[in-house]
Design a protein around this motif. Sequence first.
Motif, mmCIF file in Angstrom:
data_model
loop_
_atom_site.group_PDB
_atom_site.id
_atom_site.type_symbol
_atom_site.label_atom_id
_atom_site.label_comp_id
_atom_site.label_asym_id
_atom_site.label_seq_id
_atom_site.Cartn_x
_atom_site.Cartn_y
_atom_site.Cartn_z
ATOM 1 N N ARG A 80 -51.622 30.467 -43.285
ATOM 2 C CA ARG A 80 -51.150 29.323 -44.084
ATOM 3 C C ARG A 80 -52.092 29.115 -45.261
ATOM 4 O O ARG A 80 -53.313 29.073 -45.095
ATOM 5 N N TYR A 81 -51.514 29.012 -46.452
ATOM 6 C CA TYR A 81 -52.297 28.670 -47.638
ATOM 7 C C TYR A 81 -51.911 27.268 -48.076
ATOM 8 O O TYR A 81 -50.727 26.938 -48.125
ATOM 9 N N LEU A 82 -52.913 26.465 -48.420
ATOM 10 C CA LEU A 82 -52.667 25.148 -49.023
ATOM 11 C C LEU A 82 -52.782 25.311 -50.542
ATOM 12 O O LEU A 82 -53.153 26.379 -51.011
ATOM 13 N N GLU A 131 -47.580 34.235 -55.364
ATOM 14 C CA GLU A 131 -47.010 35.584 -55.443
ATOM 15 C C GLU A 131 -47.937 36.570 -54.716
ATOM 16 O O GLU A 131 -49.116 36.293 -54.512
ATOM 17 N N THR A 132 -47.387 37.725 -54.398
ATOM 18 C CA THR A 132 -48.231 38.799 -53.878
ATOM 19 C C THR A 132 -48.376 39.827 -54.993
ATOM 20 O O THR A 132 -47.372 40.268 -55.552
ATOM 21 N N ALA A 133 -49.628 40.160 -55.319
ATOM 22 C CA ALA A 133 -49.866 41.020 -56.482
ATOM 23 C C ALA A 133 -50.500 42.336 -56.057
ATOM 24 O O ALA A 133 -51.380 42.369 -55.193
ATOM 25 N N GLU A 176 -47.163 24.530 -49.856
ATOM 26 C CA GLU A 176 -47.859 25.445 -48.950
ATOM 27 C C GLU A 176 -47.211 26.813 -49.011
ATOM 28 O O GLU A 176 -46.084 26.956 -49.457
ATOM 29 N N LYS A 177 -47.953 27.808 -48.537
ATOM 30 C CA LYS A 177 -47.363 29.138 -48.396
ATOM 31 C C LYS A 177 -47.687 29.648 -46.991
ATOM 32 O O LYS A 177 -48.839 29.582 -46.558
ATOM 33 N N TRP A 178 -46.653 30.112 -46.302
ATOM 34 C CA TRP A 178 -46.832 30.675 -44.955
ATOM 35 C C TRP A 178 -46.376 32.134 -44.974
ATOM 36 O O TRP A 178 -45.298 32.431 -45.488
HETATM 37 C C1 OGA Z 1 -53.070 39.459 -46.380
HETATM 38 C C2 OGA Z 1 -52.485 39.465 -47.742
HETATM 39 C C3 OGA Z 1 -50.949 38.539 -49.363
HETATM 40 C C4 OGA Z 1 -50.189 37.288 -49.613
HETATM 41 O O1 OGA Z 1 -52.843 38.481 -45.660
HETATM 42 O O2 OGA Z 1 -53.755 40.434 -46.023
HETATM 43 O O3 OGA Z 1 -52.776 40.351 -48.462
HETATM 44 O O4 OGA Z 1 -49.297 37.294 -50.476
HETATM 45 N N1 OGA Z 1 -51.635 38.501 -48.123
HETATM 46 O O5 OGA Z 1 -50.486 36.263 -48.987
#
Ligand code: OGA
Length: 456
Positions: A284-286, A342-344, A421-423
């Motif tokens: 989980r990202y805040l 985003e995923t880069a 949030e990002k899950w």
């Molecule tokens: C990871 C990762 C990318 C993302 O968890 O190892 O690279 O977009 N995540 O959260």
Amino acid sequence: MKYRLWVLLTFIVLCGGSTDQDYCERDENGSCKSKTNSEQCEDEDEPCFIEEKVAKKEENAYPHFETLSRLNPGKIGSEQTYTIGGREMKLITRALKPLLFEIPNALNDEEILHVIEKAKNPNYSGGMFSSQARGGLTPEDTFKPSKEPGRASGPASRFDNWDFNDDQIIDLKEVAMFCRNYNFLYFKEPEVKTMIETLKLNEFDDGICTVDEFQNMNTQGIEDYLNQVMRDHPKFRQRYSDQVWLPMAKEYDKLLSKIRYRFGELLKIPEKILLGSEHLQVVRYLPQGHYHAHHDSETEKVTDKPCCHHTSTKTVLQYNKCKLCRFITVMVYLNTPEEGGETAFPAADNITYSDSSFRRRGTEAIDLFNLSEHCQDANLVLKPVKGTAVVWYNHYVDYKGWLGALEERSLHGGCEVKKGEKWIMNIWITAPYKNSVNKLSMYSMEYAMSAAHNKD
Ligand code: OGA
Ligand code: FE2
């Protein structure tokens, strides 16, 4: 009479051969158990046996794969569709190096809810915890800043650790580079300036520090400051997120196991390898959460360490004693963040890639690993959409069909979440090099059973 003959013939066809006997569940007398569901059972005995056989076969339908392989890449933008366990999976090729597919709706809402609820449940998972890697804190952390200014005891005390391009001066970009290399802190110019002002480092009044000025600089203060920031502000760290691990074996969770089998079959992974792969990681990202560019796996060039999953738990716990061997990453977005996240892949499909070219030093220093700053400069940027899986190969397959060389261009990370949030969840398909094929993975249930006996 005609009907009976048909039944008999079908019985012979389906039950002929010794292995088919295994599908017959027997009672105490050794006879095949018959079902009592009269709709399926026009006749009391054999047709029921046939039904039972079909059902069993489906349950055990995971195909046999001898070794690892890679799916057909197709061209960038091309699509291929597979039906796995009744679910249509459309793979869209987004990159060739690393080979990477996007799969919309790989998980449905019900599955996603299940994953998130399990991850959040402190009674089940122990709760989410923040990353301890690269500047994250361990519970044993005992850091205390010193009271006195003066000379640092660590790397900050040496001029050449700062002067990356050897031009005998330290500029602000090199200060940021120092913070990054020695404290894993991702500072931009404003943060560097704040540090200089806070510590009153007047050596930098003209924007640079010379060798002479450096002699009396308060490097102890810098060391303490960076250590403090590392502890206080996770947003400057390599990774700012919370995560949790969930076992995927069917003994723990039938739905997670089903999801893993779905991807295993799609990616043609031998069952033993699939079952010996790591637990599921839910992240989980805040807001401000991110994960700067990194590789999920490690290079085959390190030969003196076993793969982390092919070694004992004791070894794994000793830092740096084993290496990650993640053949494939299956990453699934569990929600659609409001903004960012985003995923880069900064180096995707770059013809030439070298680690050092990504860390341009000295006066022209730019840091493409820093995804808070350079997310949109990446060669491939994927938007997070709930249910979409992103699947990529971190490694090639060797000539025997086992783990091969690391694809350096699989470098990637999660850009800063700006709003909401990002899950995500990560299924890492860990695979062996050819010399460890016969070793049990510590993640397999088989290992758990044998470890219980061996007390390793
Ligand atoms: C990871 C990762 C990318 C993302 O968890 O190892 O690279 O977009 N995540 O959260
Ligand atoms: Fe990653």
